[in-house]
Design an enzyme around this catalytic site. Structure first.
Site, mmCIF file in Angstrom:
data_model
loop_
_atom_site.group_PDB
_atom_site.id
_atom_site.type_symbol
_atom_site.label_atom_id
_atom_site.label_comp_id
_atom_site.label_asym_id
_atom_site.label_seq_id
_atom_site.Cartn_x
_atom_site.Cartn_y
_atom_site.Cartn_z
ATOM 1 N N ASN A 11 0.921 -1.283 -0.121
ATOM 2 C CA ASN A 11 0.166 -0.260 -0.198
ATOM 3 C C ASN A 11 0.833 1.786 -0.242
ATOM 4 O O ASN A 11 1.661 1.856 1.167
ATOM 5 C CB ASN A 11 -1.077 0.185 1.124
ATOM 6 C CG ASN A 11 -1.983 0.958 1.701
ATOM 7 O OD1 ASN A 11 -1.617 2.263 0.292
ATOM 8 N ND2 ASN A 11 -2.260 0.839 2.334
ATOM 9 N N ARG A 92 -2.525 -1.711 -3.209
ATOM 10 C CA ARG A 92 -3.999 -1.286 -4.243
ATOM 11 C C ARG A 92 -3.628 -0.054 -4.318
ATOM 12 O O ARG A 92 -2.339 0.614 -4.167
ATOM 13 C CB ARG A 92 -3.904 -0.712 -2.197
ATOM 14 C CG ARG A 92 -4.959 0.037 -2.189
ATOM 15 C CD ARG A 92 -4.833 0.362 -0.590
ATOM 16 N NE ARG A 92 -6.306 1.100 -0.117
ATOM 17 C CZ ARG A 92 -6.510 2.277 0.189
ATOM 18 N NH1 ARG A 92 -5.295 2.037 1.385
ATOM 19 N NH2 ARG A 92 -7.592 3.147 1.129
ATOM 20 N N HIS A 181 -12.570 3.010 -0.315
ATOM 21 C CA HIS A 181 -11.889 1.964 0.782
ATOM 22 C C HIS A 181 -13.231 0.413 0.642
ATOM 23 O O HIS A 181 -14.046 -0.444 1.420
ATOM 24 C CB HIS A 181 -13.730 2.494 1.990
ATOM 25 C CG HIS A 181 -12.714 3.601 3.359
ATOM 26 N ND1 HIS A 181 -13.177 4.380 3.960
ATOM 27 C CD2 HIS A 181 -10.859 3.578 3.307
ATOM 28 C CE1 HIS A 181 -12.897 4.904 4.581
ATOM 29 N NE2 HIS A 181 -11.280 4.197 3.864
ATOM 30 N N GLY A 213 -9.990 8.311 7.851
ATOM 31 C CA GLY A 213 -11.224 8.395 6.641
ATOM 32 C C GLY A 213 -11.632 7.146 7.159
ATOM 33 O O GLY A 213 -12.185 6.175 7.701
ATOM 34 N N ARG A 242 -10.439 15.706 7.615
ATOM 35 C CA ARG A 242 -11.452 15.559 5.836
ATOM 36 C C ARG A 242 -13.072 16.395 6.612
ATOM 37 O O ARG A 242 -13.384 15.156 7.872
ATOM 38 C CB ARG A 242 -11.391 14.873 5.314
ATOM 39 C CG ARG A 242 -9.915 14.852 4.569
ATOM 40 C CD ARG A 242 -10.599 13.661 2.909
ATOM 41 N NE ARG A 242 -9.571 12.461 3.586
ATOM 42 C CZ ARG A 242 -9.569 11.047 3.436
ATOM 43 N NH1 ARG A 242 -10.413 10.341 3.371
ATOM 44 N NH2 ARG A 242 -8.387 10.429 3.295
ATOM 45 N N ARG A 285 -9.165 9.478 20.354
ATOM 46 C CA ARG A 285 -8.776 8.602 21.606
ATOM 47 C C ARG A 285 -8.634 10.111 22.210
ATOM 48 O O ARG A 285 -8.857 10.273 23.642
ATOM 49 C CB ARG A 285 -7.609 7.914 22.112
ATOM 50 C CG ARG A 285 -8.062 6.835 21.291
ATOM 51 C CD ARG A 285 -6.958 5.501 20.910
ATOM 52 N NE ARG A 285 -5.856 6.074 19.914
ATOM 53 C CZ ARG A 285 -5.107 5.066 19.153
ATOM 54 N NH1 ARG A 285 -4.927 3.929 19.564
ATOM 55 N NH2 ARG A 285 -4.809 5.728 18.122
ATOM 56 N N VAL A 332 -11.455 3.218 14.372
ATOM 57 C CA VAL A 332 -12.661 3.647 15.335
ATOM 58 C C VAL A 332 -13.858 3.065 15.081
ATOM 59 O O VAL A 332 -14.055 2.326 16.470
ATOM 60 C CB VAL A 332 -13.693 5.038 14.867
ATOM 61 C CG1 VAL A 332 -14.780 6.019 15.723
ATOM 62 C CG2 VAL A 332 -12.297 6.118 14.582
ATOM 63 N N GLU A 334 -14.000 -0.781 15.335
ATOM 64 C CA GLU A 334 -13.923 -1.639 16.347
ATOM 65 C C GLU A 334 -13.980 -1.044 17.818
ATOM 66 O O GLU A 334 -13.664 -1.978 18.622
ATOM 67 C CB GLU A 334 -12.481 -2.419 15.975
ATOM 68 C CG GLU A 334 -12.508 -2.962 13.970
ATOM 69 C CD GLU A 334 -11.457 -3.073 13.265
ATOM 70 O OE1 GLU A 334 -10.665 -3.888 13.929
ATOM 71 O OE2 GLU A 334 -11.759 -3.554 12.087
ATOM 72 N N ASN A 335 -12.549 -0.392 18.101
ATOM 73 C CA ASN A 335 -12.122 0.016 19.041
ATOM 74 C C ASN A 335 -13.382 1.109 20.131
ATOM 75 O O ASN A 335 -13.253 1.346 21.271
ATOM 76 C CB ASN A 335 -11.361 0.575 18.941
ATOM 77 C CG ASN A 335 -10.101 -0.034 18.762
ATOM 78 O OD1 ASN A 335 -10.430 -1.312 19.303
ATOM 79 N ND2 ASN A 335 -9.162 0.071 17.511
ATOM 80 N N GLU A 385 -7.649 -5.057 5.384
ATOM 81 C CA GLU A 385 -7.508 -5.349 3.998
ATOM 82 C C GLU A 385 -6.850 -6.355 3.214
ATOM 83 O O GLU A 385 -6.724 -6.118 1.801
ATOM 84 C CB GLU A 385 -7.604 -4.001 3.507
ATOM 85 C CG GLU A 385 -9.315 -2.643 4.051
ATOM 86 C CD GLU A 385 -8.631 -1.245 3.644
ATOM 87 O OE1 GLU A 385 -8.029 -1.037 5.015
ATOM 88 O OE2 GLU A 385 -9.114 -0.657 3.190
HETATM 89 P P1 ADP Z 1 -6.150 4.078 8.565
HETATM 90 O O1 ADP Z 1 -7.639 4.412 7.977
HETATM 91 O O2 ADP Z 1 -5.453 4.707 8.903
HETATM 92 O O3 ADP Z 1 -6.544 2.558 8.034
HETATM 93 P P2 ADP Z 1 -7.187 3.296 11.232
HETATM 94 O O4 ADP Z 1 -8.564 2.240 10.467
HETATM 95 O O5 ADP Z 1 -6.179 2.035 11.038
HETATM 96 O O6 ADP Z 1 -7.115 4.678 9.940
HETATM 97 O O7 ADP Z 1 -8.017 4.195 12.424
HETATM 98 C C1 ADP Z 1 -7.231 4.344 12.300
HETATM 99 C C2 ADP Z 1 -8.113 5.568 13.880
HETATM 100 O O8 ADP Z 1 -8.848 4.812 14.716
HETATM 101 C C3 ADP Z 1 -7.536 6.281 14.915
HETATM 102 O O9 ADP Z 1 -7.060 7.789 13.922
HETATM 103 C C4 ADP Z 1 -8.526 6.795 16.546
HETATM 104 O O10 ADP Z 1 -8.947 7.402 16.134
HETATM 105 C C5 ADP Z 1 -9.207 5.099 15.958
HETATM 106 N N1 ADP Z 1 -8.895 4.553 17.030
HETATM 107 C C6 ADP Z 1 -8.050 3.796 17.061
HETATM 108 N N2 ADP Z 1 -7.884 3.439 18.345
HETATM 109 C C7 ADP Z 1 -8.694 4.219 19.264
HETATM 110 C C8 ADP Z 1 -9.535 3.749 20.723
HETATM 111 N N3 ADP Z 1 -9.218 2.692 21.289
HETATM 112 N N4 ADP Z 1 -10.324 3.773 20.519
HETATM 113 C C9 ADP Z 1 -11.184 5.191 20.222
HETATM 114 N N5 ADP Z 1 -10.429 5.528 18.777
HETATM 115 C C10 ADP Z 1 -9.616 4.653 18.731
#
Ligand code: ADP
Length: 419
Positions: A11, A92, A181, A213, A242, A285, A332, A334-335, A385
């Site tokens: 990527n 990608r 995506h 994104g 964005r 976070r 976001v 997942e977490n 991905e």
């Molecule tokens: P990318 O789009 O760069 O692939 P990711 O899917 O890895 O990004 O997501 C990154 C974002 O996920 C971080 O900028 C953050 O906002 C969010 N994130 C990661 N861990 C957590 C968490 N434990 N709680 C809330 N948000 C989180």
């Protein structure tokens, strides 16, 4: 899939190269890494293989030097690429425009077309192509496959893909909704059906990919029927930096009355907006931490973020008619249990709710987070991905009957997605 071996997934961004060596059958990442700050004074390379993690701070002048350093690290730290039996390289590519409706074997014609699509994705396609060119030079004996972020949205009905502007201008400049995506939306929609124990053809669903994104999609029976990203990945949900949806007249206003140039507006909407613009932080976070301390800007940023999500859930519910599942994914999704709960709050009358106990915490595995009574199941499904790209790369290489893939008896056209 019949192949045994690994796929190198690349990527390549404007100043970085992310890579993973993937076992497409087991789904494991054998090794992974990141080259950062390409072209800047101080670059960095991180490589992980099993328990071994190597970090090097050194200038990386260009993508060629970056990929050469990565291949050297495979030799030094492992795994040796000859032993890993690399059967394909999956790249990608963000924008496939109206040229690509699926993954394709890279040849000179494909390289030319990706290049021609660069005006539609000036931030993404040129670095994607730089990675492809260098990787083909360095690994000439393996098939290279381009996997497009837009391909899954090739099926959008005209009513969803068409912007209501002068049709001649739109046609001449290829202005339409392409989405992005797509690899993740495709992967997660199939995983969702699997978790529900249903055929994807029978499931109407909304997928919310919320990373840096962010994008939403409406998927009917496995086929994308609407998505929030548009001509570029700028439209739709509120993102890390964005703006997502905005009245187009804001751009006109700022150019006419605030002296902003085209580049200034580009910078404002792509890099200084979203959570960053509202709260000064693009990582949720940090936004939560500020909000917990009573910072009003951060609280508003969370409210704007969740309000936009809720609007898309409502809109896509209407587009789909019947809604079987809503799936949260990416960093976001997942977490962040707070964002998930905020996005679904107050939707009980639509048959949508989140159970506080099931929703609590980060989810590393697919998890149902709605109560039993809802008509729509709400889930968290981790995206992958790299694995999705690896599997598509193997399928294309196998279909072409290329050496290294075991299914050489089936010489189906490799460029089935090449419109
Ligand atoms: P990318 O789009 O760069 O692939 P990711 O899917 O890895 O990004 O997501 C990154 C974002 O996920 C971080 O900028 C953050 O906002 C969010 N994130 C990661 N861990 C957590 C968490 N434990 N709680 C809330 N948000 C989180």
């Amino acid at each position: 899939m019949t192949s045994s071996g690994t796929v190198l997934v690349v990527n390549s961004g404007s100043s970085s190269i992310k890579y993973q060596l993937v076992d497409p059958v087991l789904g494991d990442a054998v090794a992974s890494g990141l080259v950062e700050r390409i072209g800047e004074e101080t670059g960095a390379i991180r490589h992980t293989f099993g328990d071994v993690k190597v970090e090097r701070d050194e200038p990386v002048p260009d993508h060629g030097a970056g990929l050469r350093a990565v291949l050297a690290l495979f030799g030094e730290v492992g795994p040796h690429l000859e032993d890993a039996n690399v059967i394909a390289v999956g790249h990608r590519v963000v924008q496939g425009g109206d040229q690509f409706s699926g993954p394709v074997l890279v040849d000179a014609d494909v390289v030319r077309k990706i290049d021609e699509l660069s005006p539609l994705a000036p931030l993404h396609n040129p670095p994607n192509l730089a990675g492809i060119r260098v990787a083909r030079e360095l690994l000439p004996d393996v098939p290279h496959v381009a996997v497009f972020d837009t391909a899954f949205f090739h099926t959008l009905p005209d009513a969803a893909a068409t912007y209501a502007i002068d049709r001649d201008v739109a046609r001449e400049h290829k202005v339409r909704r392409y989405g992005a995506h797509g690899t993740s939306h495709h992967f997660v929609s199939r995983e969702t059906a699997r978790v529900l124990g249903r055929r994807v053809e029978d499931v109407n669903q909304i997928v919310l990919h919320l990373g840096n994104g962010a994008s939403a999609s409406a998927i009917r029976g496995g086929v994308a029927v609407d998505t929030s990203m548009g001509l570029t990945p700028l439209e739709g949900l509120v993102m890390g930096t964005r703006s997502g949806d905005i009245d187009p007249a804001v751009l006109i206003h700022l150019q006419r009355n605030a002296g902003l140039s085209v580049d200034d507006v580009d910078d404002l909407l792509n890099r200084r907006s979203g959570l960053k613009g509202l709260a000064g932080e693009n990582d949720l976070r940090n936004v939560h931490a500020l909000a917990d301390d009573g910072n009003a800007d951060a609280r508003l940023a969370l409210d704007v973020y969740a309000h936009r999500l809720k609007k898309y859930i409502g809109a896509y519910h209407a587009v789909l008619g019947r809604l079987d599942a809503i799936t949260f994914t990416a960093g976001v999704g997942e977490n962040d249990d707070i964002v998930r709960a905020m996005a679904c709050a107050g939707l009980e009358a639509l048959g949508i709710a989140v159970d506080p106990h099931r929703n609590a915490g980060r989810k590393k595995e697919p998890t149902i987070i709605s109560p039993d009574w809802t008509s729509t199941v709400v889930l968290v499904v981790p995206t992958n991905e790299e694995l999705a790209i690896a599997r598509q790369a193997v399928e294309v290489a196998e279909a072409a009957g290329l050496p290294g893939t075991s299914d050489e008896s089936d010489p189906a056209p490799a460029s089935a997605g090449h419109a």
